[in-house]
Design a protein around this motif. Sequence first.
Motif, PDB file in Angstrom:
ATOM      1  N   PHE A   1     -38.891 -21.066  63.115  1.00 29.86           N
ATOM      2  CA  PHE A   1     -39.766 -22.201  63.366  1.00 29.86           C
ATOM      3  C   PHE A   1     -40.122 -22.263  64.841  1.00 29.86           C
ATOM      4  N   CYS A   2     -41.418 -22.311  65.131  1.00 26.88           N
ATOM      5  CA  CYS A   2     -41.872 -22.312  66.529  1.00 26.88           C
ATOM      6  C   CYS A   2     -43.282 -22.883  66.598  1.00 26.88           C
ATOM      7  N   GLY A   3     -43.467 -23.909  67.430  1.00 28.51           N
ATOM      8  CA  GLY A   3     -44.799 -24.427  67.694  1.00 28.51           C
ATOM      9  C   GLY A   3     -45.557 -24.904  66.468  1.00 28.51           C
ATOM     10  N   GLY A   4     -44.873 -25.530  65.515  1.00 27.51           N
ATOM     11  CA  GLY A   4     -45.538 -26.049  64.332  1.00 27.51           C
ATOM     12  C   GLY A   4     -45.799 -25.024  63.248  1.00 27.51           C
ATOM     13  N   SER A   5     -45.200 -23.837  63.343  1.00 22.91           N
ATOM     14  CA  SER A   5     -45.376 -22.796  62.331  1.00 22.91           C
ATOM     15  C   SER A   5     -44.050 -22.108  62.048  1.00 22.91           C
ATOM     16  N   LEU A   6     -43.951 -21.587  60.827  1.00 24.61           N
ATOM     17  CA  LEU A   6     -42.844 -20.716  60.449  1.00 24.61           C
ATOM     18  C   LEU A   6     -43.347 -19.285  60.450  1.00 24.61           C
ATOM     19  N   TYR A   7     -42.553 -18.381  61.021  1.00 21.74           N
ATOM     20  CA  TYR A   7     -42.941 -16.977  61.101  1.00 21.74           C
ATOM     21  C   TYR A   7     -41.909 -16.118  60.377  1.00 21.74           C
ATOM     22  N   PHE A   8     -42.405 -15.146  59.602  1.00 24.29           N
ATOM     23  CA  PHE A   8     -41.552 -14.204  58.889  1.00 24.29           C
ATOM     24  C   PHE A   8     -41.989 -12.785  59.245  1.00 24.29           C
ATOM     25  N   THR A   9     -41.024 -11.893  59.441  1.00 25.58           N
ATOM     26  CA  THR A   9     -41.369 -10.473  59.492  1.00 25.58           C
ATOM     27  C   THR A   9     -41.309  -9.929  58.069  1.00 25.58           C
ATOM     28  N   VAL A  10     -42.280  -9.100  57.728  1.00 28.88           N
ATOM     29  CA  VAL A  10     -42.345  -8.463  56.415  1.00 28.88           C
ATOM     30  C   VAL A  10     -42.428  -6.965  56.668  1.00 28.88           C
ATOM     31  N   CYS A  11     -41.357  -6.257  56.342  1.00 28.61           N
ATOM     32  CA  CYS A  11     -41.245  -4.843  56.690  1.00 28.61           C
ATOM     33  C   CYS A  11     -41.026  -4.013  55.431  1.00 28.61           C
ATOM     34  N   GLU A  12     -41.814  -2.945  55.328  1.00 28.63           N
ATOM     35  CA  GLU A  12     -41.702  -2.078  54.152  1.00 28.63           C
ATOM     36  C   GLU A  12     -40.370  -1.355  54.142  1.00 28.63           C
ATOM     37  N   CYS A  13     -39.953  -0.868  55.274  1.00 27.14           N
ATOM     38  CA  CYS A  13     -38.641  -0.245  55.413  1.00 27.14           C
ATOM     39  C   CYS A  13     -38.366  -0.060  56.894  1.00 27.14           C
TER      40      CYS A  13
ATOM     41  N   VAL B   1     -37.546   2.699  58.454  1.00 25.40           N
ATOM     42  CA  VAL B   1     -38.039   3.978  58.973  1.00 25.40           C
ATOM     43  C   VAL B   1     -39.448   4.190  58.450  1.00 25.40           C
ATOM     44  N   GLY B   2     -40.458   4.045  59.339  1.00 23.46           N
ATOM     45  CA  GLY B   2     -41.844   4.197  58.919  1.00 23.46           C
ATOM     46  C   GLY B   2     -42.291   3.013  58.074  1.00 23.46           C
ATOM     47  N   GLY B   3     -43.491   3.114  57.471  1.00 23.31           N
ATOM     48  CA  GLY B   3     -43.973   2.061  56.594  1.00 23.31           C
ATOM     49  C   GLY B   3     -44.741   0.989  57.334  1.00 23.31           C
ATOM     50  N   THR B   4     -45.115  -0.059  56.575  1.00 23.58           N
ATOM     51  CA  THR B   4     -45.933  -1.149  57.087  1.00 23.58           C
ATOM     52  C   THR B   4     -45.061  -2.302  57.569  1.00 23.58           C
ATOM     53  N   ASN B   5     -45.372  -2.843  58.740  1.00 20.97           N
ATOM     54  CA  ASN B   5     -44.677  -4.005  59.284  1.00 20.97           C
ATOM     55  C   ASN B   5     -45.709  -5.048  59.689  1.00 20.97           C
ATOM     56  N   VAL B   6     -45.554  -6.298  59.225  1.00 19.79           N
ATOM     57  CA  VAL B   6     -46.469  -7.376  59.580  1.00 19.79           C
ATOM     58  C   VAL B   6     -45.664  -8.642  59.840  1.00 19.79           C
ATOM     59  N   VAL B   7     -46.330  -9.656  60.367  1.00 13.84           N
ATOM     60  CA  VAL B   7     -45.749 -10.984  60.547  1.00 13.84           C
ATOM     61  C   VAL B   7     -46.591 -11.972  59.751  1.00 13.84           C
ATOM     62  N   ILE B   8     -45.948 -12.780  58.922  1.00 10.84           N
ATOM     63  CA  ILE B   8     -46.622 -13.811  58.144  1.00 10.84           C
ATOM     64  C   ILE B   8     -46.364 -15.160  58.811  1.00 10.84           C
ATOM     65  N   CYS B   9     -47.451 -15.905  59.070  1.00  8.00           N
ATOM     66  CA  CYS B   9     -47.369 -17.200  59.733  1.00  8.00           C
ATOM     67  C   CYS B   9     -47.713 -18.312  58.738  1.00  8.00           C
ATOM     68  N   PHE B  10     -46.884 -19.353  58.690  1.00 15.81           N
ATOM     69  CA  PHE B  10     -47.100 -20.510  57.824  1.00 15.81           C
ATOM     70  C   PHE B  10     -47.248 -21.741  58.695  1.00 15.81           C
TER      71      PHE B  10
END
Length: 371
Positions: A207-219, A221-230
């Motif tokens: 929780f930071c600045g009025g939003s919740l942040y999650f990391t979403v990582c495929e794995c 080693v390699g793969g897709t990594n993103v951050v989801i903001c709510f």
Amino acid sequence: MLNEGITMADLPVHTIVFEILTRVPAKDVGRSKSVCKQWYALLSTQDFVRIHCSRSLVSSNQRVLLIDDLTCSVHPVIFQSNDYGPSSIVTFPFHHHNNDVSILSHLNGLLCVCLNHTYELLLWNPTTTAFKHLLTPDSHGFYINNLDAIGLYVDADHDYKVLHITRRSGVLGVYVYSREVDSWRNIPFITRQEYLSPHFNWSAGTFCGGSLYFTVCECWVGGTNVVICFDVNSEQFKEISFPPVPSTGMVQGVLVNVKNELHMFASTGMFASTGMFASTGMFEMTIDLWTLQGDYWIKVLSCPPIPPISLSLWCDITHYVTNGNWFVMTKLGKLFTIEMDVKPFECFYPITWFRGFKGAVFVETIVSPSI
């Protein structure tokens, strides 16, 4: 703070008591409630709890809670020696099975925990011992490890809420629990279909600045990594790109709220091996600190390369930053220090997993799990 020309003698007793007791430790507030009915009523108001909490968020009120198979203990933090003080044993106020309690999220002294044998969610304040079961007759309030994600937050109306993201049979569901109304409700979440896959790992929410942040990582080693903001007030989701880290090797991103700005410790490393597939450790590991400005990550610093680390002593980022140092903890609980050439943050940040211990760093407050 008193206005110029006004003395303590000019103030009503009610105001003086309020101003003094919002500055005393949480456990002393609890004892003060037994003084008289008037004090009990005053110290139970939401205004008092909110202001006391805001004044309690200092390093001296931080405690480390550790759970193993036999005990649950709370330790003060000795910042001068970067160590823990003498422990005190905590008795869980709720039914459990062999200390099978996992801490999923934490905010302002409240912990969201899961009973692993029943998958049931609870809100718990270890300082006051108060707790609240979040399970409902229609099966809300169940948590499945490696499939679900949890985040605790406070909205603009000072209502403490739990965001629960679930993945069941390829279907993603998002549910919000409100402490004020004591109920769950479903909210929509439009996202990429691939994030429903169990191959993607969702972190706990930060929780930071009025939003919740999650990391979403495929794995790792390699793969897709993103951050989801709510956004906790509009209840809208959006996707933010991951910091530009190398696409090869092991990648781990841990989100940190530093003075109400979102930061990420991003560690990258390459494996050392003795054979085709036999990994024995890391022969190169680097850690960068990034800060989120708008929807873009700006690198704040790069730590010196860490010496080779055996996989048997693999370190986890502990969110522990104070006096310009960053601390990591091994599976055996040993602390290592990495000096950072930056101004002291003077903050202590919570974690939920200590590589061998379950636990969290929490602030001692009087915030209640229920209204």
